[in-house]
Enzyme design. Structure first.
Site, PDB file in Angstrom:
ATOM      1  N   TYR A 154      -4.594   1.421  15.591  1.00  0.00           N
ATOM      2  CA  TYR A 154      -3.372   1.499  16.388  1.00  0.00           C
ATOM      3  C   TYR A 154      -3.583   1.279  17.880  1.00  0.00           C
ATOM      4  O   TYR A 154      -2.756   0.685  18.538  1.00  0.00           O
ATOM      5  CB  TYR A 154      -2.693   2.865  16.202  1.00  0.00           C
ATOM      6  CG  TYR A 154      -2.031   2.989  14.850  1.00  0.00           C
ATOM      7  CD1 TYR A 154      -0.716   2.582  14.662  1.00  0.00           C
ATOM      8  CD2 TYR A 154      -2.722   3.486  13.749  1.00  0.00           C
ATOM      9  CE1 TYR A 154      -0.103   2.674  13.430  1.00  0.00           C
ATOM     10  CE2 TYR A 154      -2.119   3.580  12.508  1.00  0.00           C
ATOM     11  CZ  TYR A 154      -0.807   3.165  12.346  1.00  0.00           C
ATOM     12  OH  TYR A 154      -0.199   3.246  11.123  1.00  0.00           O
TER      13      TYR A 154
ATOM     14  N   ARG B 255       0.845  -1.185   0.000  1.00  0.00           N
ATOM     15  CA  ARG B 255       0.000   0.000   0.000  1.00  0.00           C
ATOM     16  C   ARG B 255       0.887   1.244   0.000  1.00  0.00           C
ATOM     17  O   ARG B 255       1.711   1.414   0.892  1.00  0.00           O
ATOM     18  CB  ARG B 255      -0.900  -0.010   1.234  1.00  0.00           C
ATOM     19  CG  ARG B 255      -1.748   1.256   1.389  1.00  0.00           C
ATOM     20  CD  ARG B 255      -2.696   1.114   2.580  1.00  0.00           C
ATOM     21  NE  ARG B 255      -3.522   2.290   2.776  1.00  0.00           N
ATOM     22  CZ  ARG B 255      -3.297   3.222   3.706  1.00  0.00           C
ATOM     23  NH1 ARG B 255      -2.254   3.136   4.516  1.00  0.00           N
ATOM     24  NH2 ARG B 255      -4.109   4.256   3.827  1.00  0.00           N
TER      25      ARG B 255
ATOM     26  N   GLU C  56      -3.632  -0.347   7.918  1.00  0.00           N
ATOM     27  CA  GLU C  56      -2.483   0.049   8.736  1.00  0.00           C
ATOM     28  C   GLU C  56      -2.643  -0.538  10.127  1.00  0.00           C
ATOM     29  O   GLU C  56      -3.731  -0.521  10.690  1.00  0.00           O
ATOM     30  CB  GLU C  56      -2.370   1.576   8.915  1.00  0.00           C
ATOM     31  CG  GLU C  56      -1.861   2.320   7.727  1.00  0.00           C
ATOM     32  CD  GLU C  56      -1.679   3.825   7.992  1.00  0.00           C
ATOM     33  OE1 GLU C  56      -1.454   4.208   9.164  1.00  0.00           O
ATOM     34  OE2 GLU C  56      -1.779   4.597   7.033  1.00  0.00           O
TER      35      GLU C  56
ATOM     36  N   ASN D  19      -7.538   1.631   9.480  1.00  0.00           N
ATOM     37  CA  ASN D  19      -6.246   1.783  10.151  1.00  0.00           C
ATOM     38  C   ASN D  19      -6.489   1.689  11.649  1.00  0.00           C
ATOM     39  O   ASN D  19      -7.324   2.416  12.185  1.00  0.00           O
ATOM     40  CB  ASN D  19      -5.617   3.148   9.853  1.00  0.00           C
ATOM     41  CG  ASN D  19      -5.225   3.299   8.389  1.00  0.00           C
ATOM     42  OD1 ASN D  19      -5.269   2.341   7.618  1.00  0.00           O
ATOM     43  ND2 ASN D  19      -4.835   4.507   8.018  1.00  0.00           N
TER      44      ASN D  19
ATOM     45  N   GLU E 106      -7.301   8.507   6.093  1.00  0.00           N
ATOM     46  CA  GLU E 106      -7.567   9.176   7.371  1.00  0.00           C
ATOM     47  C   GLU E 106      -8.010  10.623   7.177  1.00  0.00           C
ATOM     48  O   GLU E 106      -7.376  11.556   7.684  1.00  0.00           O
ATOM     49  CB  GLU E 106      -6.327   9.105   8.267  1.00  0.00           C
ATOM     50  CG  GLU E 106      -5.860   7.686   8.557  1.00  0.00           C
ATOM     51  CD  GLU E 106      -4.853   7.595   9.705  1.00  0.00           C
ATOM     52  OE1 GLU E 106      -4.378   8.644  10.154  1.00  0.00           O
ATOM     53  OE2 GLU E 106      -4.563   6.466  10.141  1.00  0.00           O
TER      54      GLU E 106
END
Ligand code: NOJ
Length: 479
Positions: A313, A78, A379, A311, A168
């Site tokens: 985290y 990506r 991600e 994504n 994002e």
């Protein structure tokens, strides 16, 4: 409990990067300046006054990057296209063939190695020339983004089958036009500009989707979506309905703002309509600060994503809190406070919590909320503040536990998970934090003009996961 098993066949295993963070060559061969070029050139804006002028020098290192990808044995990569490298002044009157060549070499190299390109059209590096006309606050951007995307489909779409419009976008609107921490650093109209910008971004996304649908899909047969980022949240007091509601509101403000219109009904989440509407009324404004879509616009926006790109985290704890009516701001509108979100991007491991089970819960939330769409984790990864560490056991631990929760979501919960992508292929320019937090599976020596790359232990670990397509039961226990 650790869960042994493998992912579905044809699962995509990848790593991720973005143009401004790795390419360098900021003014090479006719590239135009982006808002990030100009912002980083002003001393004091970025940690240690770092810039992306050279970054990992990937603009001059296609072969090196392909070599790393091949060695990892990923089957997807990506990356993003730099809009000002392709259209130096943002418009298709200024096509830069050197920029086009660069991406052609990269894409062809990936295909030769059986690596699927996953391409983001816009990962924050807007051409300065378009900021000069107001950037994402100007509705003309819908046409301008469409014309850039159209060019990319036409030029690369014979080989690229996986597209993402925005990466994002919440940070473009919120940090770019509300707090002003990110370029274009607009903070003079908080609580208002932020919603208008997202309104335009959603229309731009939908327009590009329809262009793909009408002009390219039949021949190119790809998929297109947008990438959102959401933290998982737990209510501070699970038996207080206000905390539960605040937690849901957080998910809706951070992710649903984009995905509710696209995956559900073309309109913003109720939680946002209620909250911003109600506060606007108390603020004695003539109408809600959250703009309204017409029925026609709703029809146009609904259904404009083929897959769900996430994504992930970290996670945090959320508590309801009635906030002041003034000053207006996107954050105040959410009426909650959170624990454990001290600083992002993280400068050290301690500042971002590794919450692997939050990933499983979030995947399940997406499954329930949006009717079990195919999901790609675009991600996931961890930034560690350490210059030379190739011995990154803590990253291995982070990856191992997150991959395992993803596996549980896939195998035990029936989440339609199709891919997992690590941020990042290599250490790179981490926005306001410069080169301090290191997210790479490969170490990059930024002191050395050649920017040598060295695999960390996590790279070796990841390639083993890929080889086995997960974590099959160790053989000795198999019999
Ligand atoms: C989010 C962004 O997409 C990427 O640009 C950034 O470097 C990583 N996450 C880590 O903060």
């Amino acid at each position: 409990m650790y869960f042994y098993g493998t992912f579905p066949e044809d699962f995509l295993w990848g790593v991720s990067s973005s143009a401004y963070q790795i390419e360098g060559g900021w003014d090479a061969d006719g590239k135009g300046p982006s808002i990030w070029d100009n912002f980083t050139h002003i001393p004091g804006n970025i940690k240690n006054n770092d810039t992306g002028d050279v970054a990992c020098d990937s603009y001059n290192k296609v072969d090196e990057d392909l070599y790393l990808l091949r060695a990892l044995k990923v089957n997807s990569y990506r990356f993003s296209l730099s809009w000002p490298r392709i259209f130096p002044n943002g418009r298709n009157s200024s096509i830069n063939s050197y920029g086009v060549d660069y991406y052609n070499r990269l894409i062809d190299g990936l295909l030769t190695r059986n690596i699927t390109p996953m391409v983001t059209l816009h990962h924050w590096d807007l051409p300065q020339a378009l900021q000069d006309i107001g950037g994402w606050a100007n509705p003309t951007m819908v046409d301008l983004f469409d014309s850039f995307a159209d060019f990319c489909f036409q030029t690369f779409g014979d080989r690229v089958k996986f597209w993402m419009t925005f990466n994002e976008a919440v940070y473009i609107s919120w940090l770019g036009y509300d707090t002003g921490e990110f370029p274009p650093n607009i903070k003079d109209n908080p609580g208002i500009a932020v919603y208008n910008v997202t309104h335009i971004i959603l229309k731009a996304h939908a327009r590009v989707y329809h262009t793909y649908d009408q002009k390219y899909r039949e021949h190119q047969k790809g998929v297109i979506s947008l990438t959102i980022n959401v933290d998982w949240v737990e209510p501070k007091n699970p038996s207080d309905p206000r905390d539960i509601e605040a937690a849901d509101r957080f998910l809706q403000f951070m992710g649903g703002w984009f995905t509710h219109p696209v995956f559900k009904n073309g309109d913003y989440p109720d939680a946002m309509k209620w909250k911003v509407g109600n506060r606007s009324e108390l603020q004695k404004l003539p109408s809600s600060r959250l703009p309204v879509f017409t029925e026609e616009e709703k029809d146009y926006i609904r259904g404009t994503a083929d897959v769900f790109c996430l994504n992930y985290y970290t996670a945090k704890i959320i508590q309801h809190k009635t906030t002041r009516l003034k000053p207006y701001s996107y954050e105040n509108d959410q009426e909650q406070v959170s624990e454990f979100d001290s600083s992002w991007p993280p400068s050290a491991l301690e500042t971002v919590r590794a919450v692997p089970w939050g990933l499983r819960r979030l995947l399940n939330w997406i499954k329930e909320e949006y009717g079990n769409p195919p999901i790609y984790i675009t991600e996931n990864g961890v930034g560690i503040k350490s210059k030379s560490d190739v011995d990154d056991t803590s990253r291995i631990y982070y990856l191992k536990t997150h991959i395992n929760e993803a596996l549980k979501a896939s195998r035990l919960d029936g989440v339609n998970l199709r891919g997992y992508t690590i941020w990042s292929l290599m250490d790179n320019f981490e926005w306001l934090r410069g080169y301090e937090p290191r997210f790479g599976l490969h170490h990059v020596d930024f002191e050395n003009p050649n920017r040598p790359r060295t695999p960390k232990r996590s790279a070796i670990y990841y390639s083993e996961i890929i080889r086995q397509n997960g974590v099959p039961l160790p053989e000795e226990e198999d019999h």
